[in-house]
Design an enzyme around this catalytic site. Structure first.
Site, mmCIF file in Angstrom:
data_model
loop_
_atom_site.group_PDB
_atom_site.id
_atom_site.type_symbol
_atom_site.label_atom_id
_atom_site.label_comp_id
_atom_site.label_asym_id
_atom_site.label_seq_id
_atom_site.Cartn_x
_atom_site.Cartn_y
_atom_site.Cartn_z
ATOM 1 C CB VAL A 1 5.121 37.268 18.955
ATOM 2 C CG1 VAL A 1 5.322 35.776 19.157
ATOM 3 C CG2 VAL A 1 4.411 37.522 17.650
ATOM 4 C CB SER A 2 6.543 41.637 22.263
ATOM 5 O OG SER A 2 6.122 40.990 23.433
ATOM 6 C CB THR A 3 8.593 42.803 17.927
ATOM 7 O OG1 THR A 3 9.396 41.624 17.922
ATOM 8 C CG2 THR A 3 8.874 43.624 19.163
#
Length: 198
Positions: A11-13
């Site tokens: 997940v990117s963040t």
């Protein structure tokens, strides 16, 4: 030696939720202790869990991902990681969102591998082109808004009435730029920008 099945989640963040990817991997099934997860930006591949997983892969192991963009954020990165996994590590990849990207189905025959590689290249190219189109549309939208007089960013601070007097004091060496900024209630950089007419 028995082949192992691994899963990878990114997940990117820290705020994004990984549940969708985890559910898909568990249903495959991938054992909980064989799922590796990174919660950080995909802008490079210094992702600790991903690197750990790649080192663990042995020939004929299987790596399962929910979607192809978990391997990279652009055409070159995705293709590079695909080559590392399938050629260097000689493992299989299963992309759950895209059944054609399942190298197990090839039975290690040349045609199956070629089809998977070809599909991957087409998909990666389409994804990269779409990202570039989105970026171009954003830039065109910003340019059009500027033409209409829309301003972006924080509004500039108004220059106080006493600025000229303070600037003269500073130019004559009576006060430092830091003192001048303090008298005007602004940052030193702001005072210097005003003083130099920027």
């Amino acid at each position: 030696m028995e082949s192992m099945v691994y899963g990878y989640v990114r997940v990117s963040t820290k705020e994004q939720c990984e549940d969708r990817q985890l559910i898909a991997l568990r249903e495959f099934p991938v054992a909980e202790n064989h799922i590796f997860m990174d919660k950080l930006s995909g802008k490079d591949f210094n992702r600790p869990q991903y690197q750990k997983l790649i080192r663990r892969l042995k020939p004929h192991d299987i790596l399962v991902v929910k979607s192809i963009d978990r391997l990279g954020r652009n055409y070159d990165e995705i293709l590079d990681q695909w080559r590392v996994i399938t050629k260097s590590r000689q493992a299989d990849i299963v992309v759950l969102d895209m059944p054609l990207l399942d190298t197990r189905q090839s039975g290690r025959d040349l045609t199956g591998t070629f089809v998977a590689d070809l599909v991957l290249q087409i998909l990666s190219y389409v994804a990269q082109t779409e990202r570039e189109n989105i970026r171009q549309r954003q830039q065109e939208g910003i340019a059009a808004a500027r033409l209409r007089g829309v301003r972006f960013g924080r509004p500039r601070k108004q220059v106080p009435a006493e600025f000229e007097w303070v600037r003269q004091q500073w130019e004559q060496g009576r006060i430092t730029s830091r003192q001048a900024a303090r008298q005007l209630g602004v940052a030193q950089d702001t005072f210097l920008r005003w003083a130099h007419g920027k």
